[in-house]
Design a protein around this motif. Sequence first.
Motif, PDB file in Angstrom:
ATOM      1  N   THR A  45       0.838  -1.203   0.000  1.00  0.00           N
ATOM      2  CA  THR A  45       0.000   0.000   0.000  1.00  0.00           C
ATOM      3  C   THR A  45       0.872   1.253   0.000  1.00  0.00           C
ATOM      4  O   THR A  45       0.580   2.234  -0.679  1.00  0.00           O
ATOM      5  CB  THR A  45      -0.951  -0.013   1.208  1.00  0.00           C
ATOM      6  N   GLN A  87      -7.449   0.291  -0.850  1.00  0.00           N
ATOM      7  CA  GLN A  87      -7.616  -0.988  -0.153  1.00  0.00           C
ATOM      8  C   GLN A  87      -8.792  -0.901   0.806  1.00  0.00           C
ATOM      9  O   GLN A  87      -9.624  -1.800   0.877  1.00  0.00           O
ATOM     10  CB  GLN A  87      -6.329  -1.334   0.608  1.00  0.00           C
ATOM     11  N   ASP A 173      -5.447  -1.361  -5.405  1.00  0.00           N
ATOM     12  CA  ASP A 173      -4.912  -1.865  -4.137  1.00  0.00           C
ATOM     13  C   ASP A 173      -5.895  -2.858  -3.520  1.00  0.00           C
ATOM     14  O   ASP A 173      -6.901  -2.455  -2.939  1.00  0.00           O
ATOM     15  CB  ASP A 173      -4.648  -0.696  -3.185  1.00  0.00           C
ATOM     16  N   GLU A 174      -5.600  -4.125  -3.666  1.00  0.00           N
ATOM     17  CA  GLU A 174      -6.430  -5.203  -3.134  1.00  0.00           C
ATOM     18  C   GLU A 174      -7.917  -5.009  -3.419  1.00  0.00           C
ATOM     19  O   GLU A 174      -8.718  -4.878  -2.488  1.00  0.00           O
ATOM     20  CB  GLU A 174      -6.192  -5.374  -1.626  1.00  0.00           C
TER      21      GLU A 174
HETATM   22 MG   LIG Z   1      -2.031  -2.768   1.929  1.00  0.00          MG
END
Ligand SMILES: [Mg+2]
Lengths: 251, 340
Positions: A45, A87, A173-174
């Motif tokens: 991140t 995320q 991000d994810e």
């Molecule tokens: Mg992360």
Amino acid sequence: MSEPLLAVTDLRKSFGALAVTDGVSFDVHGNELHAIIGPNGAGKTTLIHQLSGNLASDSGTVRFAGEDITKHSMVDRVRRGLARSFQITSILDGFTVLENAAMAVQARSGSSFRFLRPASKESPLNDEARAALARVKLDDRAHRRAGSLSHGEKRQLEIAIALATGAKLLLLDEPLAGTGHEESAVLVALMQELKLTHTIVLIEHDMDAVFALADRVSVLVYGRLIATGTPEEVRAHPEVRAAYLGEEEAA
Amino acid sequence: MSAGTSNVAVPGAVPDVAPRRGGMLAGRGSALAAALIFAALAVLPPIALAIGDPFLVVTATRILVFAIAALSLDLVLGYGAMVSFGHAAFVGLGAYAVAILASHGIDDILVQALAAIGVSALFALVTGAISLRTKGVYFIMITLAFGQMAYFFMVSLSAYGGDDGLTLSARSTLFGLPVLSSDVSLFYVSLAVLASAFLGLRALTLSRFGRVLRGTRENPIRMQAIGFQPFAFQLTAYVIAGALAGLAGVLLANQAEFVSPAYMSWQRSGELIVMVVLGGMGTLVGPIGGAIAFLLLEDWLAHFSEHWKLGLGVLLVLLVLFTRGGIAGGVERLFGRARP
Ligand SMILES: [Mg+2]
Ligand SMILES: Nc1ncnc2c1ncn2[C@@H]1O[C@H](COP(=O)(O)OP(=O)(O)OP(=O)(O)O)[C@@H](O)[C@H]1O
């Protein structure tokens, strides 16, 4: 070979004594889906923050579309076509799904210093926003309050907003964070389609998703990239097996 | 990994198709509530005359002036998410623009209003640009400091009365005509300014600009990630609000026929915040109601004891504890549930 769309060279970031990004270099070519995997706390991140301009790097360079953007603000980067998702879902809960996307269209469609006409009635903005929602299969939710969506739908909206900025490159991000089986299947299918039109840097924990989607995979451990290659190469890499995949399989 | 666990989570929750953030009072309900308030105010002067209480019009004008100031603060506080503790300075600057120009023989309301708007907008631009470099409690402190700076500047300006203030020899004129000389005409002018300001700000908050401001209030990082730099939008809102507060000051000077640094004190700024919070932040109509409630309460409690401020404090604490969204929130909970 042509110049990569994104070129990261010796990027560094420390929080106090902790080197969270420790000399990261990698390239992302146009229309590639480049996955970055790594254990919790590896610095994924943080790397996205540095690439998107949310966090200033200590040293190193980031080039995007042939231009050095290392010192550029987040706003300048997104205007050049580099958009990110978060995320931790960060949509605007109080606005409709459509307005969440329409605002990203608005940001690149003329001045926002207009004070009289109701923005939510601007058809050109709404049409483009709807197109972005359609790409993530959310168009039937356009008039719902964003805060009322299910978790999976919120993750879809998160991607639609990045799309609506008109980005060439998406830093995701994810995107599957916190999703269940069915939700993540929807999102993976959706990213398969996005791959056809966008260059993507994908951070993800879900190995099945990564190996299904990625053209290349980089492995980040303690802020260092220990391997980059095709999914097969990375899977076979001894250091990766030891540091990451081994731990996965043991689990 | 977490696959499977979140399947258990409430799927979809309750269908929520109402998109409006402020609920009823941010949508059509807000216009209705405002229309009711304005209509009630419009018939006040004849009623006051009929019941033989002309002073009511004077009190009401004062309420209108503070309603305009509270409305402007709502743009900063409620929509811009900037807790400004120096808003009274703009009102004071507007009032001083009238008094200082008048003392040099310039009585025309248009000239005075233009000067007031110019001076308060400029002061907002400079102090806002500096204040917006800070966040949170620092922003509160620095706006407070700028407000006090303006206050002490006026205290030290002995040519214009210093601490004692300045009395106007007469109200402003328009092209030489004493159009504001009667209390009733000043009242209606103030009402017109308030209604226009309400309609203008309502359009503004729904416009492209307002949407960015509202988005920034909810999540500034998200707004940057899609390409908006919050600073320019917040600063613009701060300047617009400063200018409008300056205009309120023009009316205040005329209403009181007197100006003094006390208009700019931090207590005044605090009272404006109370009006906005009491009425309901980010609703526009709420702060108008807040100003009316605050000033009536102040009057009413003053009848009972000289410690009325204590009573007011207690009431405010209760209000904050037991209501959400101030008066507007309360009205909304009373009537807003009917929505399907
Ligand atoms: Mg992360
Ligand atoms: N602002 C900060 N200040 C101090 N330390 C930080 C900060 N942000 C992140 N860290 C630390 O940096 C390391 C990397 O964090 P980061 O969030 O980038 O990891 P990640 O790879 O994204 O992890 P996850 O898989 O859990 O999302 C962690 O040890 C974290 O505690």
